[in-house]
Motif scaffolding. Structure first.
Motif, PDB file in Angstrom:
ATOM      1  N   HIS A   6      -6.802   2.112   3.072  1.00 28.11           N
ATOM      2  CA  HIS A   6      -6.373   3.273   2.277  1.00 28.11           C
ATOM      3  C   HIS A   6      -6.821   3.323   0.834  1.00 28.11           C
ATOM      4  O   HIS A   6      -6.751   4.385   0.228  1.00 28.11           O
ATOM      5  N   VAL A  13       0.350   4.017   1.183  1.00 32.38           N
ATOM      6  CA  VAL A  13       0.170   4.833   2.387  1.00 32.38           C
ATOM      7  C   VAL A  13       0.777   4.149   3.616  1.00 32.38           C
ATOM      8  O   VAL A  13       1.631   4.717   4.295  1.00 32.38           O
ATOM      9  N   CYS A  14       0.379   2.905   3.899  1.00 38.02           N
ATOM     10  CA  CYS A  14       0.847   2.249   5.129  1.00 38.02           C
ATOM     11  C   CYS A  14       1.913   1.187   4.881  1.00 38.02           C
ATOM     12  O   CYS A  14       2.467   0.630   5.829  1.00 38.02           O
ATOM     13  N   CYS A  22       0.856  -1.192   0.000  1.00 34.84           N
ATOM     14  CA  CYS A  22       0.000   0.000   0.000  1.00 34.84           C
ATOM     15  C   CYS A  22       0.895   1.246   0.000  1.00 34.84           C
ATOM     16  O   CYS A  22       1.823   1.329   0.804  1.00 34.84           O
ATOM     17  N   CYS A  66      -5.876  -2.025  -0.129  1.00 33.92           N
ATOM     18  CA  CYS A  66      -5.594  -1.936   1.300  1.00 33.92           C
ATOM     19  C   CYS A  66      -6.927  -1.651   1.978  1.00 33.92           C
ATOM     20  O   CYS A  66      -7.669  -0.768   1.560  1.00 33.92           O
TER      21      CYS A  66
HETATM   22 ZN   LIG Z   1      -2.719   1.040   3.556  1.00 32.38          ZN
END
Ligand SMILES: [Zn+2]
Ligand SMILES: [Zn+2]
Ligand SMILES: [Zn+2]
Length: 222
Positions: A146, A122-123, A120, A143
């Motif tokens: 996200h 983002v994370c 992902c 995800c």
């Molecule tokens: Zn994520």
């Protein structure tokens, strides 16, 4: 869809021409959006490890998606992909079964990318792989928190699927799922189990990972 450089037909689900190697920017053309603006994003492409661009699709006076300039993959925050489909595809009232079956045959005939789990943006946890909607044949990476990643060419394919009535089949499958879940819950005296964002959006879709599929089967029995 044909290659913009050499006019050879492009493989399904892919923006890359097998004939001349050109990466065709077909996705944004398919959603009929002229890009309103582009700026640097601080998110990294999960395939290329390069910083992506934040692209304003100009919907509702400002609608940003993240896109990689190198591989043309797109990351959608939760709900964004649904919204883009909603504004790009007119309401379809009937399933064009003939065109849908041609699409499905195309989908399974070639697989332009080797299976690889990606992170992902983002994370950075590994995303799940699932078929987007019933019978679309497009496996998306998602995800739970996200959003969803589409590789270059996949948005064009999903739009094509929606235009031949894929979402009608999807809605029917979701209804069937809900009925069988309801039946099961009644039998077991449960309140309907609530699904989280990614799951409810793709509730009718099949899992790609055999392990996750087995786990899901296990939980649905419990
Ligand atoms: Zn994520
Ligand atoms: Zn070409
Ligand atoms: Zn990339």
């Amino acid at each position: 869809m044909d290659c913009l450089s050499c006019a050879a037909p492009l493989p399904a689900k892919s923006a890359k021409c097998l004939h001349c190697g050109t990466l065709n920017d077909i996705d944004l053309r398919t959603v009929h959006r002229s890009v309103a603006s582009t700026e640097a994003s601080d998110r990294t492409c999960p395939r290329c490890a390069l910083l992506m661009s934040s692209v304003d699709l100009g919907i509702d006076g400002g609608f940003f998606i993240e896109r990689c300039d190198q591989c043309l993959g797109i990351f959608f925050d939760p709900g964004e992909l649904e919204h883009v489909l909603k504004v790009s595809v007119d309401r379809v009232h009937e399933v064009d079964r003939e065109r849908l079956s041609v699409m499905i045959a195309e989908e399974y005939a070639d697989n332009p990318r080797p299976v690889k789990y990606i992170k992902c943006p983002v994370c950075e946890t590994l995303m799940n792989r699932r078929v987007f909607g019933a019978k679309s044949g497009v496996v998306v990476d998602g995800c739970r928190q996200h959003g969803v990643w589409l590789d270059g060419g996949e948005l064009a394919q999903i739009v094509k699927w929606a235009k031949v009535g894929g979402r009608i089949i999807d809605a029917e499958a979701k209804k069937r799922d809900a009925r069988s879940r309801q039946g099961r819950n009644l039998r077991e005296g449960n309140e309907g189990a609530k699904l989280s964002g990614f799951e409810s959006e793709y509730a009718s879709s099949a899992f790609d990972s055999p392990l996750v599929g087995a786990l899901r089967a296990l939980f649905s029995i419990l």
